[in-house]
Design an enzyme around this catalytic site. Structure first.
Site, short mmCIF file in Angstrom:
data_model
loop_
_atom_site.label_atom_id
_atom_site.label_comp_id
_atom_site.label_asym_id
_atom_site.label_seq_id
_atom_site.Cartn_x
_atom_site.Cartn_y
_atom_site.Cartn_z
N ASP A 160 44.91 4.68 14.89
CA ASP A 160 44.10 5.90 14.99
C ASP A 160 42.64 5.75 14.54
OD1 ASP A 160 46.63 6.69 15.66
OD2 ASP A 160 46.77 8.33 14.22
N CYS A 211 49.51 8.24 9.06
CA CYS A 211 49.91 7.45 10.23
C CYS A 211 50.11 5.97 9.92
CB CYS A 211 48.93 7.69 11.37
SG CYS A 211 49.09 9.40 11.95
N LYS A 230 50.19 8.92 20.92
CA LYS A 230 51.26 9.59 20.17
C LYS A 230 50.85 11.02 19.85
CE LYS A 230 49.58 7.90 15.75
NZ LYS A 230 49.35 9.23 15.20
C1 VGL Z 1 46.88 11.67 11.19
C2 VGL Z 1 47.05 13.75 10.27
C3 VGL Z 1 47.28 14.30 11.51
C4 VGL Z 1 46.66 10.20 10.98
C5 VGL Z 1 47.13 12.20 12.43
O1 VGL Z 1 46.21 9.51 11.92
O2 VGL Z 1 46.91 9.72 9.84
N1 VGL Z 1 46.87 12.44 10.11
N2 VGL Z 1 47.32 13.52 12.58
#
Ligand code: VGL
Ligand code: ZN
Length: 210
Positions: free
Chosen positions: A15, A158, A113
């Site tokens: 991410d 994540c 995702k």
């Molecule tokens: C994430 C919160 C919501 C992450 C993704 O990538 O850690 N955290 N969505």
């Protein structure tokens, strides 16, 4: 002559998207520091996979989808506790794009995702109720990968759930400590997550030790 067989290693870049950068919608302090670590390490791996948090507008992990709720509240989603977040990483928006400094030419595969409206997916392998696979495990197995290294965002969400799933799937796992940063809804969540990953059998290494 005898050859020593080396493990096939994959780098997982979790991410590394604009919305998680200090200038983004769901900012992670120093989140942009993971970019140069990812760029430096990627060429040294047999395989590089990157994940993208990729939500439809109105995703049920967003506080804005629940009347009377604000970011940080907890709700029940399909029987599981879910933290609510500000709107972030909405499909095909600039916030969902990789940080512009990320060297995408090193990336062999991208998995998306959090695409189902009603269920979140912290792990790059499975959604939060483990009902759906992103396909990442099949990609890694097809490549003969036995060892994965994790960098990216966020340490306490994540990265954590990706690493725990990778251990459950039987990979040997290392987390690159200078290549991850945490959201830290509560101070110290990132350190707790590192501890949890260590207890699950993953190594915590610095990028110099990779
Ligand atoms: C994430 C919160 C919501 C992450 C993704 O990538 O850690 N955290 N969505
Ligand atoms: Zn998300």
């Amino acid at each position: 002559m005898r050859q020593v067989e080396r493990a096939r290693r994959a780098l997982l870049i979790i991410d590394a998207q604009n919305d998680f950068m200090p200038f983004g919608a769901l900012p992670v302090a120093e989140g942009d520091a993971v970019i140069e670590v990812a760029n430096e390490l990627a060429p040294r791996f047999d395989y590089v996979a990157a994940s993208q948090d990729w939500h439809p507008a109105g995703h049920l992990s967003f506080a804005s989808s629940h009347s009377g709720c604000v970011a940080g509240d907890m709700v029940d989603l399909v029987g599981a506790k879910q933290v609510l977040w500000v709107d972030h990483c909405i499909q095909d928006t600039p916030g969902a794009s990789f940080h512009s400094g990320l060297e995408v030419s090193h990336i062999d595969a991208v998995v998306k995702k959090g695409t189902d409206h009603g269920i979140d997916s912290y792990s790059a392998f499975f959604d939060n109720n483990h009902a759906r696979s992103t396909g990442l495990v099949d990609l890694l197995r097809k490549e003969g990968i036995t060892e994965v290294y994790a960098v990216g965002l966020a340490t306490d969400y994540c990265v954590l759930f990706t690493v725990l799933d990778a251990r459950k799937l039987g990979f040997s796992v290392a987390v690159v400590s200078d290549g991850v940063r945490g959201v830290n809804l509560r101070a110290g969540d990132d350190l707790k997550a590192l501890d949890q990953m260590r207890k699950a059998g993953s190594r915590i290494v610095t990028s110099e030790e990779v």
